[in-house]
Design a protein around this motif. Structure first.
Motif, PDB file in Angstrom:
ATOM      1  N   ASP A  54       2.667   2.729  -4.189  1.00  0.00           N
ATOM      2  CA  ASP A  54       1.848   1.660  -4.507  1.00  0.00           C
ATOM      3  C   ASP A  54       0.682   2.073  -3.495  1.00  0.00           C
ATOM      4  O   ASP A  54       0.217   3.658  -2.802  1.00  0.00           O
ATOM      5  N   LEU A  55      -0.705   0.881  -3.745  1.00  0.00           N
ATOM      6  CA  LEU A  55      -1.827   0.559  -2.665  1.00  0.00           C
ATOM      7  C   LEU A  55      -0.873  -0.269  -2.336  1.00  0.00           C
ATOM      8  O   LEU A  55      -0.790  -0.702  -1.978  1.00  0.00           O
ATOM      9  N   VAL A  56      -1.219   1.085  -0.205  1.00  0.00           N
ATOM     10  CA  VAL A  56      -1.139   0.426   0.504  1.00  0.00           C
ATOM     11  C   VAL A  56      -2.516   0.160   1.498  1.00  0.00           C
ATOM     12  O   VAL A  56      -3.150   1.130   1.965  1.00  0.00           O
ATOM     13  N   GLN A  57      -2.353  -0.877   2.562  1.00  0.00           N
ATOM     14  CA  GLN A  57      -3.451  -0.474   4.037  1.00  0.00           C
ATOM     15  C   GLN A  57      -3.233  -0.113   4.522  1.00  0.00           C
ATOM     16  O   GLN A  57      -2.103   0.449   5.383  1.00  0.00           O
ATOM     17  N   PRO A  58      -4.385   0.883   5.069  1.00  0.00           N
ATOM     18  CA  PRO A  58      -3.446   1.645   6.506  1.00  0.00           C
ATOM     19  C   PRO A  58      -3.141   0.556   7.346  1.00  0.00           C
ATOM     20  O   PRO A  58      -3.420  -0.343   7.705  1.00  0.00           O
ATOM     21  N   GLY A  59      -1.937   1.113   7.889  1.00  0.00           N
ATOM     22  CA  GLY A  59      -0.911   0.288   9.084  1.00  0.00           C
ATOM     23  C   GLY A  59      -0.049  -0.277   8.458  1.00  0.00           C
ATOM     24  O   GLY A  59       1.140  -0.524   9.296  1.00  0.00           O
ATOM     25  N   GLY A  60      -0.012   0.198   6.901  1.00  0.00           N
ATOM     26  CA  GLY A  60       0.849  -0.639   5.976  1.00  0.00           C
ATOM     27  C   GLY A  60       2.387   0.179   6.083  1.00  0.00           C
ATOM     28  O   GLY A  60       2.382   1.232   6.580  1.00  0.00           O
ATOM     29  N   SER A  61       3.116  -0.492   5.177  1.00  0.00           N
ATOM     30  CA  SER A  61       4.803   0.534   4.910  1.00  0.00           C
ATOM     31  C   SER A  61       4.838   0.571   3.176  1.00  0.00           C
ATOM     32  O   SER A  61       4.323  -0.577   2.953  1.00  0.00           O
ATOM     33  N   LEU A  62       5.797   0.904   3.458  1.00  0.00           N
ATOM     34  CA  LEU A  62       5.947   1.386   1.783  1.00  0.00           C
ATOM     35  C   LEU A  62       7.751   2.416   2.043  1.00  0.00           C
ATOM     36  O   LEU A  62       7.716   2.481   3.009  1.00  0.00           O
ATOM     37  N   ARG A  63       8.469   1.564   0.747  1.00  0.00           N
ATOM     38  CA  ARG A  63       9.989   2.405   0.794  1.00  0.00           C
ATOM     39  C   ARG A  63       9.494   2.770   0.170  1.00  0.00           C
ATOM     40  O   ARG A  63      10.051   2.661  -1.255  1.00  0.00           O
ATOM     41  N   LEU A  64       9.721   4.303  -0.083  1.00  0.00           N
ATOM     42  CA  LEU A  64       9.980   5.498  -1.626  1.00  0.00           C
ATOM     43  C   LEU A  64      11.783   5.543  -2.195  1.00  0.00           C
ATOM     44  O   LEU A  64      11.849   5.250  -1.079  1.00  0.00           O
ATOM     45  N   SER A  65      11.915   5.608  -3.522  1.00  0.00           N
ATOM     46  CA  SER A  65      13.014   5.862  -3.545  1.00  0.00           C
ATOM     47  C   SER A  65      13.476   6.178  -4.719  1.00  0.00           C
ATOM     48  O   SER A  65      12.567   6.982  -5.235  1.00  0.00           O
ATOM     49  N   CYS A  66      14.813   7.120  -4.416  1.00  0.00           N
ATOM     50  CA  CYS A  66      14.699   8.337  -5.754  1.00  0.00           C
ATOM     51  C   CYS A  66      16.002   7.994  -6.015  1.00  0.00           C
ATOM     52  O   CYS A  66      17.263   8.643  -4.906  1.00  0.00           O
ATOM     53  N   THR A  67      16.585   8.108  -7.445  1.00  0.00           N
ATOM     54  CA  THR A  67      17.317   8.197  -7.510  1.00  0.00           C
ATOM     55  C   THR A  67      18.262   9.227  -8.879  1.00  0.00           C
ATOM     56  O   THR A  67      17.005   9.636  -9.676  1.00  0.00           O
TER      57      THR A  67
ATOM     58  N   MET B 283       8.599   4.988   4.778  1.00  0.00           N
ATOM     59  CA  MET B 283       7.431   4.524   5.613  1.00  0.00           C
ATOM     60  C   MET B 283       6.538   3.986   6.323  1.00  0.00           C
ATOM     61  O   MET B 283       6.204   2.825   5.578  1.00  0.00           O
ATOM     62  N   ASN B 284       6.363   4.106   7.649  1.00  0.00           N
ATOM     63  CA  ASN B 284       5.297   2.946   8.196  1.00  0.00           C
ATOM     64  C   ASN B 284       4.334   3.806   8.734  1.00  0.00           C
ATOM     65  O   ASN B 284       3.998   4.741   9.446  1.00  0.00           O
ATOM     66  N   SER B 285       3.199   2.725   9.751  1.00  0.00           N
ATOM     67  CA  SER B 285       2.305   3.058  10.106  1.00  0.00           C
ATOM     68  C   SER B 285       1.434   3.959   8.923  1.00  0.00           C
ATOM     69  O   SER B 285       0.469   5.308   9.869  1.00  0.00           O
ATOM     70  N   LEU B 286       0.996   3.770   8.217  1.00  0.00           N
ATOM     71  CA  LEU B 286       0.588   4.821   6.614  1.00  0.00           C
ATOM     72  C   LEU B 286      -0.930   4.820   7.228  1.00  0.00           C
ATOM     73  O   LEU B 286      -1.887   4.451   7.626  1.00  0.00           O
ATOM     74  N   ARG B 287      -1.420   5.570   6.924  1.00  0.00           N
ATOM     75  CA  ARG B 287      -2.780   6.811   7.396  1.00  0.00           C
ATOM     76  C   ARG B 287      -2.950   6.878   5.747  1.00  0.00           C
ATOM     77  O   ARG B 287      -2.718   7.241   4.908  1.00  0.00           O
ATOM     78  N   PRO B 288      -4.565   7.109   6.012  1.00  0.00           N
ATOM     79  CA  PRO B 288      -5.828   6.899   4.029  1.00  0.00           C
ATOM     80  C   PRO B 288      -4.574   8.909   4.062  1.00  0.00           C
ATOM     81  O   PRO B 288      -4.787   9.395   3.159  1.00  0.00           O
TER      82      PRO B 288
ATOM     83  N   THR C  98       6.198   9.645  -7.245  1.00  0.00           N
ATOM     84  CA  THR C  98       5.275   8.253  -7.290  1.00  0.00           C
ATOM     85  C   THR C  98       4.122   8.982  -6.684  1.00  0.00           C
ATOM     86  O   THR C  98       4.447   9.044  -5.427  1.00  0.00           O
ATOM     87  N   GLN C  99       3.053   8.208  -7.083  1.00  0.00           N
ATOM     88  CA  GLN C  99       1.449   7.811  -5.794  1.00  0.00           C
ATOM     89  C   GLN C  99       1.758   7.016  -4.837  1.00  0.00           C
ATOM     90  O   GLN C  99       2.227   5.815  -5.099  1.00  0.00           O
ATOM     91  N   VAL C 100       1.549   6.807  -3.421  1.00  0.00           N
ATOM     92  CA  VAL C 100       1.224   6.311  -3.035  1.00  0.00           C
ATOM     93  C   VAL C 100      -0.448   6.712  -2.095  1.00  0.00           C
ATOM     94  O   VAL C 100      -1.008   7.648  -2.276  1.00  0.00           O
ATOM     95  N   THR C 101      -1.240   5.528  -2.579  1.00  0.00           N
ATOM     96  CA  THR C 101      -2.132   5.354  -1.690  1.00  0.00           C
ATOM     97  C   THR C 101      -2.443   4.567  -0.460  1.00  0.00           C
ATOM     98  O   THR C 101      -2.404   2.841  -1.340  1.00  0.00           O
ATOM     99  N   VAL C 102      -2.974   4.830  -0.008  1.00  0.00           N
ATOM    100  CA  VAL C 102      -3.992   4.528   1.624  1.00  0.00           C
ATOM    101  C   VAL C 102      -5.228   4.265   0.802  1.00  0.00           C
ATOM    102  O   VAL C 102      -5.729   4.932   1.916  1.00  0.00           O
ATOM    103  N   SER C 103      -5.715   3.252   1.342  1.00  0.00           N
ATOM    104  CA  SER C 103      -6.421   2.803   1.660  1.00  0.00           C
ATOM    105  C   SER C 103      -7.042   1.312   1.699  1.00  0.00           C
ATOM    106  O   SER C 103      -6.580   0.453   1.247  1.00  0.00           O
ATOM    107  N   SER C 104      -8.350   0.966   2.605  1.00  0.00           N
ATOM    108  CA  SER C 104      -8.552  -0.459   2.836  1.00  0.00           C
ATOM    109  C   SER C 104      -9.280  -0.715   1.821  1.00  0.00           C
ATOM    110  O   SER C 104     -10.027  -2.173   1.204  1.00  0.00           O
TER     111      SER C 104
END
Length: 117
Positions: free
Chosen positions: A10-23, A84-89, A111-117
């Motif tokens: 997903d698109l997330v702001q710097p400092g945010g978190s994401l949880r990726l899953s693989c089945t 993934m925590n404390s995400l950075r650009p 899966t696309q991860v975008t870290v941006s404000s």
């Protein structure tokens, strides 16, 4: 036939978190080494984290991910996660699930991860 399907990018702001899953399907998660890789535009694919089950089980985490990213698996549901925590650009990349299994490297579609404000 082994199939790995990632989700959670997903698109997330710097400092945010994401949880990726693989089945996974067609693969025994109880004996498989599972890993997450990532590839940013113009860069080589690199290991993020890897979890094996042989020799009592070991986990390898890339230096850039230590203290921020955690790999885990759901044994019953054939899933592997990347918290993934404390995400950075600079974490912006396509993230791939990987399983070296019976002499072949299997990959998901990413899966696309975008870290941006």
């Amino acid at each position: 036939q082994v199939r790995l399907v990632e989700s959670g990018g997903d698109l997330v702001q710097p400092g945010g978190s994401l949880r990726l899953s693989c089945t996974g399907s067609g693969i025994n998660f109880k004996i498989a080494t599972l890993a997450w890789y990532r590839q940013a535009p113009g860069k080589q694919r690199e290991l993020v984290a890897r979890q094996s089950v042989d020799a009592g089980g070991t986990t390898d985490v890339a230096d850039f991910a230590k203290g921020r990213f955690t790999i885990s698996r759901d044994w019953a549901r054939n899933r592997v996660f990347l918290q993934m925590n404390s995400l950075r650009p600079e974490d912006t990349a396509m993230y791939y699930c990987n399983a070296p299994y019976y002499g072949r490297d299997w990959w998901g579609q990413g899966t696309q991860v975008t870290v941006s404000s």
